[in-house]
Every structure is written in C-alpha cells, then in structure tokens.
Design an enzyme around this catalytic site. Structure first.
Site, PDB file in Angstrom:
ATOM      1  N   CYS A 158       0.818  -1.218   0.000  1.00 61.46           N
ATOM      2  CA  CYS A 158       0.000   0.000   0.000  1.00 61.46           C
ATOM      3  C   CYS A 158       0.852   1.270   0.000  1.00 61.46           C
ATOM      4  O   CYS A 158       0.441   2.305  -0.524  1.00 61.46           O
ATOM      5  CB  CYS A 158      -0.945   0.004   1.202  1.00 61.46           C
ATOM      6  SG  CYS A 158      -0.102  -0.244   2.780  1.00 61.46           S
ATOM      7  N   HIS A 251      -2.624   7.074   2.786  1.00 62.25           N
ATOM      8  CA  HIS A 251      -1.171   7.208   2.869  1.00 62.25           C
ATOM      9  C   HIS A 251      -0.740   8.393   2.006  1.00 62.25           C
ATOM     10  O   HIS A 251      -1.059   8.462   0.814  1.00 62.25           O
ATOM     11  CB  HIS A 251      -0.475   5.945   2.345  1.00 62.25           C
ATOM     12  CG  HIS A 251      -0.555   4.762   3.268  1.00 62.25           C
ATOM     13  ND1 HIS A 251      -1.167   4.803   4.494  1.00 62.25           N
ATOM     14  CD2 HIS A 251      -0.079   3.492   3.121  1.00 62.25           C
ATOM     15  CE1 HIS A 251      -1.068   3.593   5.066  1.00 62.25           C
ATOM     16  NE2 HIS A 251      -0.410   2.792   4.248  1.00 62.25           N
TER      17      HIS A 251
END
Length: 361
Positions: A158, A251
C-alpha cells in the site's frame, strides 16, 4: 457476464477481509459465497465471528452475515465451493506462501493482498494500470505448480501507491533518483483509533519492513518479464522513510525526484492526467475513470478531502514544483485499504477475468 463468479475470502474476519466484503457487495461480476478464517472462527456465522470488530464505516452486507465461516486450513473443502479466492490471511510469511500455493494447486486462482509471494519470480505483482503484461508469467508459474487453471497473483504494498504511478506516468523522462517519505494511516496496521489509542496525537517513526518494500517493490512493478520470470528495473534508485501518523485511512507521500531528461512542469502534469491503462480502456467495474488527478491548490491533496477520490481507487497528486537539489518535488495521496489493498486486488481480479485467466470452474 451471464453468471457471477463464486468468490471466497481467505482471512475474511480481519480488516482487509472486511474491506473485500464491503467492496464486493453488489459487484457485477463477483459474488462472495465463502468466507474462511482461523479455526477459532470456523463454524460461527460471519456476523458472530466478527462480533464487535467490524471496522468499516458502512454496515456489514446482509448477504454475508449468515454465511458460516469455514476453516481456512481445510483447503480442499474451501476451494471446492469457489471459482477463485482473495487472500488476506494473517499468518507468518512461510505459512502464507504454503497455503496460497496449496489453494492454487486445487486449480483455484488466488489473488493475494499479502506480501509473501511478492518476490516469487514467476508470481505477477501488478498495479493493473501500470504493468498488466506481468500476467504473462502465469503460464510459467502454472507449469511449476503443475496446474491448468490455478495460480497466484499479488498486488504490491500500500505504501507505494501514492508515488509509483507517477514513476510509470513519467517513464519517458527517465526517473533516476527518488527520495520519498510516506505518512501512513493506522488502518495499514489493521487498526482503528479505538483499538490503538496510543496513536492519537502521536507519530511513530518506524513501520517494520515497510521501508525496504517501499524502495524495492516499485522496481519490480517497473521491471520486465524475461525467460518466464520478472526481472526488476535497475532505476530509479529509491530511498524511503515510512512514518505512522494519526490518520485512519490514506497514505501521503512527500517525494523528491531526479530525471535523466528534465521535463517541464507542464509536461509532468500532462503525463499524469492523461495516464491511462487497460482498466480504463476495458472499463472494468472497479476502475477509476481518472486514475491520477493533479490538484493545483497549494494545500491539496488532503486526507479528509481527497482520500475517497474515485471511490478510493484514484491517486491525487499536488504541490509539484522545482527543487533546489533534485529536479522536482511533489505530494501524493492514495487510499491504503482500497487502492492500496483490497480494491487493488479486486481490480487485478477483474483484469484477470477480462483476460481469461479467471473463469468459472
């Protein structure tokens, strides 16, 4: 598609398993028919097994509540009930490798969110817009496994989703050196603030194993298939720091980049907004219409405003400007459990289905 493909979720009770279940609710091609988890959850209904640990903001889909959880270790039994499965099991790396191969050998394709097989030479690790040609190693993998339809495909970590797409979009300019700092949400550790109260108003400057993944995995994604295996790219050289921040989902990456051929800012933005891949051409169900968007505002992208862009499947880039040491710097944002985890795997499965690798048994 006349009839939906039957899907199993391995590791269905964990956070990524829950995300798979919420994303697959009312999916036009796939239907969750089997949920599997550890022996302690087996035999309970999915609703009972998850109990108060449902971590999604949307309610648990009615269709899965009464499904009886199967023991993920009963490979033949679970595999017999599905056409393919998504893997989000929580085990050691060696156990994950073994169980995913065991499922593949039952002639059940496995699309994995786990890191265990990301460096297995004949297992494709794919961001569907960037390197779909890596699926070409699947016939070699099948030969090794002795299967006709069973195989493993994985999606990358990710942490790389908020900057690796830019490297692909800017390939013609020869990205040479990259310095990235990622500011990673707590859901990346499978947590919420309720079960990780020490993260409130806190930053932890270490996430185990994450920096190596962030430096190396983009090179595998940007690599080439040669002699039935994936050879990673030599460049760009990437150095990364990964920091856990008090954000639930999303993120963010702050990135510095040096090119072989220095482009203009206008050229870089043009390549971002016009970057498309097979998912867009094929109009796959989970594909974002616009994979990468560029935001002109000085204070964007922001997690609270932008993480859900394109249902969490798009990437937002902003603050692109010239740098005094590197050529340019920018900020990227991606949804870590949608594009970065379950959603990225669902899109991989859609592309594998479109290309004929996944079919009804």
């Amino acid at each position: 598609m006349d009839q939906k493909l039957r899907v199993g979720i391995l590791g269905a009770t964990g956070m990524v398993g829950q995300r798979f279940i919420s994303l697959l609710e009312n999916h036009p091609w796939f239907e969750v028919v089997t949920v599997a988890a550890s022996p302690r959850s087996a035999g309970k209904t999915y609703e009972e097994a998850v109990g108060g640990r449902w971590k999604m903001t949307t309610p648990m889909p009615e269709a899965v509540k009464k499904l009886v959880v199967m023991n993920v270790n009963e490979v033949e039994k679970v595999a017999a009930s599905v056409d393919f499965c998504f893997s989000a099991v929580d085990m050691s790396k060696e156990e994950i490798k073994a169980i995913e191969e065991a499922y593949a050998k039952t002639e059940t394709p496995v699309v994995s969110n786990n890191s265990a097989h990301r460096w297995t030479p004949d297992v494709p690790m794919v961001v569907p817009e960037i390197n779909p040609e890596h699926f070409d190693v699947i016939p070699y993998q099948k030969k090794r496994l002795g299967t006709t339809r069973g195989f493993i495909a994985v999606k990358p970590n990710c942490s790389i989703q908020s900057y690796a797409p830019c490297l692909a979009a800017w390939k013609e300019f020869g990205p040479k050196e990259v310095i990235a700092t990622t500011y990673q949400a707590i859901s990346g550790a499978g947590k919420t603030f309720k079960d990780w109260p020490e993260m409130v108003e806190n930053i932890i400057p270490y996430i185990g194993g994450e920096e190596e993944k962030s430096e190396q995995e983009p090179l595998r994604v940007l690599g080439k298939v040669e002699d039935g295996v994936i050879k990673k790219a030599a460049e760009p050289k990437i150095s990364c720091q990964c920091i856990r921040v008090p954000v639930l989902n999303g993120h963010t990456a702050a990135v510095f980049i040096k090119f072989e051929k220095k482009p203009t800012k206008e050229e870089l933005i043009d390549r971002l907004i016009n970057f498309k891949g097979l998912p867009q051409e094929l109009n796959l169900p989970s594909a974002p219409k616009q994979f990468i968007r560029y935001m002109e505002e000085d204070n964007r992208p922001q997690v609270t405003l932008d993480v859900e862009y394109e249902r969490g499947m798009g990437v937002s880039i902003g603050r692109l400007r010239e740098d005094t040491i590197y050529d340019y710097k920018f900020v990227g944002l991606s949804h870590n459990t949608v594009r970065g985890a379950a959603g990225g795997a669902v899109l991989c499965a859609e592309l594998l289905t479109a290309k004929g690798y996944i079919q009804a048994k």
